[in-house]
Design a protein around this motif. Structure first.
Motif, PDB file in Angstrom:
ATOM      1  N   SER A 345       0.832  -1.197   0.000  1.00 23.90           N
ATOM      2  CA  SER A 345       0.000   0.000   0.000  1.00 23.90           C
ATOM      3  C   SER A 345       0.866   1.245   0.000  1.00 23.90           C
ATOM      4  O   SER A 345       1.899   1.304   0.661  1.00 23.90           O
ATOM      5  N   ASN A 346       0.437   2.242  -0.791  1.00 27.02           N
ATOM      6  CA  ASN A 346       1.131   3.533  -0.864  1.00 27.02           C
ATOM      7  C   ASN A 346       2.635   3.351  -1.026  1.00 27.02           C
ATOM      8  O   ASN A 346       3.428   3.956  -0.306  1.00 27.02           O
ATOM      9  N   ALA A 347       3.024   2.516  -1.984  1.00 23.32           N
ATOM     10  CA  ALA A 347       4.439   2.194  -2.149  1.00 23.32           C
ATOM     11  C   ALA A 347       4.745   1.961  -3.616  1.00 23.32           C
ATOM     12  O   ALA A 347       3.850   1.834  -4.450  1.00 23.32           O
ATOM     13  N   GLN A 348       6.027   1.918  -3.916  1.00 18.82           N
ATOM     14  CA  GLN A 348       6.467   1.531  -5.248  1.00 18.82           C
ATOM     15  C   GLN A 348       7.554   0.475  -5.111  1.00 18.82           C
ATOM     16  O   GLN A 348       8.277   0.441  -4.124  1.00 18.82           O
ATOM     17  N   LYS A 349       7.635  -0.371  -6.118  1.00 16.85           N
ATOM     18  CA  LYS A 349       8.610  -1.457  -6.103  1.00 16.85           C
ATOM     19  C   LYS A 349       9.172  -1.597  -7.502  1.00 16.85           C
ATOM     20  O   LYS A 349       8.460  -1.441  -8.492  1.00 16.85           O
TER      21      LYS A 349
END
Length: 516
Positions: A345-349
């Motif tokens: 959630s609310n992240a980037q990878k």
């Protein structure tokens, strides 16, 4: 009176029986989940994502095991995406299908917490001094406004606006969570079954607030004309739900969607207090206000924000086993991550896509030769053909590009740009900024009836030769005469291509004649 009492008793009995017949079953989490992310339709292929406003969407498929009771039941699927488009939800595997579905996505946030406490008692925590380091006091208050605009509260002193002037910093402490707010988005469906059984249910739906892009890093060696090229797939989510150990994939290409909800204003959980009223509203003459009711044990939340999700972060997976795999999907391309990954959630990878060596690139310095102009930096352009003999030969999804070149033992950034979507066999061009070391100017040498003579001068301050390509502008009816070098054509326009020696100069003289 007897008839009324009897009717009340009958209705009560009917309600109890109806309630007894409708069981509630909660599925807390999926057994397995797949997340396929589609790029934002309105974003150009070579433009970077706006991490504060993700406009793409995802197809999410969950597999859950549910114990379905006999008779009517409500099945609650907790932990679905908060940005679910409920009209797209498809539930299969229930014994007799779905009669009704409802998305409960009224999530806990600063705005919803403030709105749901309208007319309820809270604690007003006050700090003297705007830095919040002064003395602190607490007093009881009642919320008398919505979350839009000023935070109007009622205290023993009357009606006032919280966090508004008087060198006070106010925070609101809530006594409890009001009913109806959920910490997790939930989809509930009504169903019926002729017997109790365990069912494997598949839930599929679209959700917005996702996006993806490809990021390219090119390490170019001017001596060999070849480069190492590393491509990352960046997955991004602004959804409050995390999908742990998901089967993840992204779709390259543009999918047409009409009437999608991501075009509407996105609901926001942030609470922004405005100070457009006087700090104190005088109490009308003769008006008395009852004291606020006693306060139970409090649950604290700041007046202007409440942290409900994880902080954005970036994770890089360099293992070769995690390199995404390309698959066909009609006219589109699907890139699948071969190992389970968490779409947080609310992240980037970032997941590795390509790690290439020996890719052939041509570096060009470019400019447009128009009228007379002062010396200006030339553009820096990378060009190749998407073919196997150049170290490529597969679909290249668009995304940002960073160009590095060696400087001694280090690699330094020399330019940034964007790569469009390129299919196999296409000519690839990437503009990565300007080169102040290579400059071009155009001088007017002579003028006559309907003609002008020009000289274009390119200077190279680098200790190595560079390749220059200039586009010679021709307006309607104009012709070029007395050209001092042979011109080629590219995309229907005259091109001057020359190698400028190290610390050297290249010149082109030509006449531009207007139509009589």
């Amino acid at each position: 009176m007897r008839l009324s009492l009897a009717l009340v008793a009958l209705l009560t009995l009917f309600g109890e029986r109806a309630g007894a017949q409708t069981a509630v079953v909660t599925s807390a989490a999926p057994d397995a989940v797949a997340v396929t992310i589609y790029r934002a339709p309105s974003r150009a292929a070579d433009a970077a994502m706006d991490l504060d406003w993700l406009e793409g969407y995802a197809l999410i498929t969950e597999t859950r095991t549910v114990d379905v009771p006999a008779g009517e039941a409500t099945i609650r699927f907790e932990g679905v995406a908060g940005g679910m488009l409920p009209e797209t939800a498809l539930v299969t595997g229930l014994p007799q299908g779905v009669r009704e579905k409802n998305l409960d996505a009224d999530l806990l946030s600063a705005r919803s917490l403030f709105d749901r406490n309208w007319g309820r008692p809270v604690i007003l925590r006050r700090h003297k001094g705007r830095d919040g380091k002064g003395t602190q006091t607490e007093e009881r208050a009642v919320i008398r406004s919505s979350a839009d605009g000023a935070a109007i509260v009622q205290t023993r002193d009357g009606i006032e606006v919280a966090d508004c002037g008087r060198r006070l910093t106010d925070q609101i402490v809530y006594p409890e969570l009001p009913p109806g707010l959920s910490a997790r988005p939930t989809l509930s469906v009504r169903t019926v079954s002729d017997s109790a059984r365990r069912a494997t249910v598949k839930l599929s739906y679209l959700a917005w607030g996702f996006d993806w892009q490809t990021n390219y890093t090119i390490r170019y060696d001017p001596g060999t004309g070849k480069a190492d090229m590393l491509a990352w797939v960046t997955l991004a989510s602004s959804d409050p739900t995390s999908f742990v150990d998901a089967t993840a994939a992204v779709v390259g290409g543009e999918v047409n969607r009409e009437g999608s909800r991501e075009d509407a204003d996105r609901p926001d959980g942030e609470l922004v207090l405005q100070c457009y009223l006087k700090p104190q509203v005088p109490r009308p003459a003769g008006m008395s206000l009852p004291p606020p009711p006693p306060m139970p044990m409090a649950v604290y939340a700041p007046a202007a924000e409440i942290i409900v999700t994880a902080q954005r972060r970036s994770e890089k997976l360099m293992d070769v086993a995690t390199v995404v795999q390309e698959e066909g999907l009609g006219d589109l391309k699907l890139y699948r991550v071969p190992v389970p990954t968490t779409v947080a959630s609310n992240a980037q990878k970032q997941v590795a896509m390509h790690d290439l060596h020996g890719v052939k690139w041509t570096v060009l310095h470019t400019a447009t030769l128009d009228g007379a102009s002062d010396g200006a930096a030339t553009g820096l352009l990378l060009r190749t053909k998407n073919a196997g003999e150049n170290g490529l030969g597969f679909a290249l999804p668009g995304g940002p590009v960073a160009l590095f070149e060696p400087h001694g033992a280090d690699m330094l950034l020399v330019g940034q740009g964007g790569l469009g979507n390129y299919a196999i066999g296409q000519d690839v061009e990437v503009s990565v900024g300007t080169s102040p070391q290579v400059r071009m100017r155009v001088e007017e040498r002579a003028e006559g009836d309907h003609w002008k003579d020009y000289e274009a001068i390119v200077t190279n301050a680098n200790p190595w030769p560079v390749r220059f390509e200039g586009t010679v502008t021709q307006w309607d009816g104009q012709t070029l005469e007395n050209v001092s070098a042979k011109l080629g054509r590219r995309n229907g326009r005259a091109q001057w291509t020359v190698t400028v020696p190290a610390n050297g100069v290249a010149r082109l003289r030509y006449r531009r004649r207007d139509a009589p």
